[in-house]
Design an enzyme around this catalytic site. Structure first.
Site, PDB file in Angstrom:
ATOM      1  N   ARG A   1       0.814  -1.216   0.000  1.00 54.33           N
ATOM      2  CA  ARG A   1       0.000   0.000   0.000  1.00 54.33           C
ATOM      3  C   ARG A   1       0.848   1.267   0.000  1.00 54.33           C
ATOM      4  NH1 ARG A   1      -4.753  -1.471   4.431  1.00 54.33           N
ATOM      5  NH2 ARG A   1      -5.795  -3.074   3.182  1.00 54.33           N
ATOM      6  N   LYS A  61       3.374 -18.724   6.831  1.00 54.35           N
ATOM      7  CA  LYS A  61       2.636 -19.124   8.022  1.00 54.35           C
ATOM      8  C   LYS A  61       2.224 -17.869   8.792  1.00 54.35           C
ATOM      9  CE  LYS A  61       6.237 -19.768  11.518  1.00 54.35           C
ATOM     10  NZ  LYS A  61       5.649 -18.955  12.584  1.00 54.35           N
ATOM     11  N   LYS A 116      16.654 -25.119   5.901  1.00 53.25           N
ATOM     12  CA  LYS A 116      17.925 -25.443   6.550  1.00 53.25           C
ATOM     13  C   LYS A 116      18.502 -26.723   5.949  1.00 53.25           C
ATOM     14  CE  LYS A 116      17.522 -22.213   9.802  1.00 53.25           C
ATOM     15  NZ  LYS A 116      18.456 -21.092   9.943  1.00 53.25           N
ATOM     16  N   GLU A 167      14.948 -19.866  21.717  1.00 56.27           N
ATOM     17  CA  GLU A 167      15.361 -18.526  21.317  1.00 56.27           C
ATOM     18  C   GLU A 167      15.775 -17.744  22.560  1.00 56.27           C
ATOM     19  OE1 GLU A 167      13.082 -16.301  18.214  1.00 56.27           O
ATOM     20  OE2 GLU A 167      11.569 -17.822  18.658  1.00 56.27           O
ATOM     21  N   HIS A 211       6.858 -25.741  12.628  1.00 58.18           N
ATOM     22  CA  HIS A 211       8.279 -26.045  12.777  1.00 58.18           C
ATOM     23  C   HIS A 211       8.531 -27.372  13.488  1.00 58.18           C
ATOM     24  CE1 HIS A 211       8.818 -22.135  11.271  1.00 58.18           C
ATOM     25  NE2 HIS A 211       8.929 -21.466  12.393  1.00 58.18           N
TER      26      HIS A 211
END
Length: 497
Positions: free
Chosen positions: A58, A154, A188, A222, A246
């Site tokens: 946009r 996703k 990966k 993480e 995942h």
């Protein structure tokens, strides 16, 4: 061994002539991942000379402004001197169009011929409207030998019902073979290598079953918090964000039966079969075998960090989980009685994704008259990130006059052995979409099978009390996550990053 002894791989061919159209092209994903991936593909001569790119969003922007932003993204991602010829080649193929996805007239402006790869890099609520807009404008018709494909980012829905609705919307305007549901984890190298490791090596597959395997762990950790994604994450939570895609992708590739071929449907048929074999969870099993938590303030890598409820755009009364651990079982002959432990979370001690296959311990009786007091079980560790590789831990005698046993490790590291190819994780996936190989993309029935498996967890959590266990940032989650294995006489393997 060094990389010098490795035979050169068979050269890949350039992808088909095509135009790549990205909806949401002003966003972070496009400039941090997609365009740098195209740079790497161009440098390897895997893009056709007739390739072109059209970014749509946009925000008003000229072609030149879009190209400058794209160059900044490449410079940040590649982190080394760029190839001027490749930059020039790619830049002249980048174009931009300011358009409103909700306006049907916008799709009429896309007068694109030939092969087209559409990429939906937008917020999920735009997936269905964009697909319908493309279908109504006739942009998904495949005529005169051309192809039209759509990559969908996703999340593929937020639960089983919404996933079914999204799949129905997509398939109302195109065939399933045109839909490429992307999961960047599958870009990966080590994830792709799971199939080769299992089925191309005769020494592993015969022991890949309940007779020899004690249990399997999958960790996706993480060290970061939610950052600027707080508003989005607070509506999703780590279960929805990580488990049906995942973690279940890693689980299915690790445990599925051998496919009849490495064709896209051959592999995905077996993944769906595996996901449908997950033992159903009732409310009692959720309470016993599923753990959730939310990070509080703490210290990560030596730095103090705030708790989840103090992050930007987070509801102060939020019950959204930032940690989830699951104990699952698979109801088939291969894995009968083997527990599978999965965990994922934010603000954990480090960034690490790995699969640990722990084998059954060898009989101890022959060592009873030696100084050996205990024997460690053999472990196979498949490291997905940050440093990709495979390690095998086994017992060996410690040098000396007495029989003492120590644990040693044989370690294969992709970087050390094959060298490091620059990658964002999207290169292989974009190339496969352009060449029509859907093996590493999720099919509709895979998505729905995954959501069906987590639906009882979502239902139970929705009915649970308002409190949610807290864990200190920089820890490995709430104590209940450790207890999940401890009560079975097991423990999580210590991740090493």
């Amino acid at each position: 061994m060094t990389g010098d002894s490795v035979p050169l791989p068979k050269a890949a061919l350039a992808a088909d002539s095509c135009t790549m159209v990205v909806f949401g092209a002003s966003g972070d994903l496009t400039h941090r991942k997609l365009i740098p991936s195209l740079y790497h593909l161009a440098a390897q001569k895997l893009l056709p000379d007739s390739f072109s790119f059209l970014g749509i969003a946009r925000r008003p922007m000229s072609d030149d402004e879009f190209r400058r932003k794209a160059l900044e993204g490449i410079e940040k991602s590649v982190g080394k001197p760029l190839q001027p010829a490749v930059i020039s080649w790619l830049s002249e193929r980048l174009h931009y169009l300011a358009a409103d996805f909700s306006d049907p007239a916008s799709f009429g402006r896309l007068n694109i011929r030939g092969n087209v790869l559409f990429y939906l890099a937008t917020a999920p609520e735009f997936f269905s409207p964009i697909a319908r807009g493309l279908g109504d404008a006739g942009l998904l018709r495949e005529e005169r030998g051309t192809w039209r494909r759509v990559i969908v980012e996703k999340p593929f829905g937020l639960d089983l019902e919404s996933a079914k609705c999204l799949n129905a919307d997509l398939r109302s305007v195109m065939g399933e073979r045109q839909i490429y549901r992307i999961d960047h984890y599958l870009g990966k190298e080590t994830v792709q290598n799971i199939l080769v490791f299992r089925f191309a090596n005769g020494m592993f597959e015969p022991i890949w079953n309940h007779r020899f395997v004690d249990h399997i762990q999958i960790t996706a950790a993480e060290e970061l918090g939610v950052g600027s994604r707080g508003g989005y994450f607070d509506k999703i939570g780590v279960l929805r964000d990580m488990v049906p895609n995942h973690l279940f992708q890693l689980l299915s590739l690790t445990t599925m039966e051998p496919p009849i071929s490495l064709s896209a449907d051959g592999v995905r048929d077996k993944q769906v079969e595996l996901l449908r074999s997950l033992a159903p969870l009732d409310a009692a099993a959720v309470g016993r075998d599923i753990v959730r938590g939310q990070y509080a303030s703490g210290t990560v890598e030596g730095d103090p960090v705030t708790g989840y409820l103090d992050e930007e755009a987070i509801d102060k009364k939020s019950r959204t989980e930032t940690f989830a651990a699951l104990k699952l079982s698979i109801d088939n002959w291969r894995w009968a009685g083997v527990p599978f432990y999965l965990r994922t979370g934010k603000r954990l001690p480090m960034r690490s994704t790995e699969i640990v296959v722990q084998f059954r311990a060898a009989p101890f009786h022959m060592f009873r008259d030696t100084p050996v007091s205990a024997m460690t079980a053999n472990q196979l560790i498949i490291r997905i990130q940050p440093r990709e590789g495979i390690a095998l831990e086994f017992c060996a005698k410690i040098p000396g006059p007495s029989v003492n046993i120590g644990s040693v490790e044989m370690n294969f590291d992709y970087h050390d052995y094959f060298g490091q190819n620059p990658s964002t994780g999207y290169e292989r996936l974009l190339y496969d979409a352009m060449t029509g190989d859907a093996t590493l993309f999720q099919r509709a029935d895979m998505v729905e099978a995954a959501w069906a498996a987590v639906a009882p967890i979502q239902d139970a959590w929705a009915k649970s009390p308002d409190t949610i266990p807290q864990y200190s940032a920089g820890s490995w989650g709430p104590d209940a996550g450790e207890d999940l294995l401890r009560r079975d006489g097991r423990r999580w393997r210590e991740c090493r990053g």
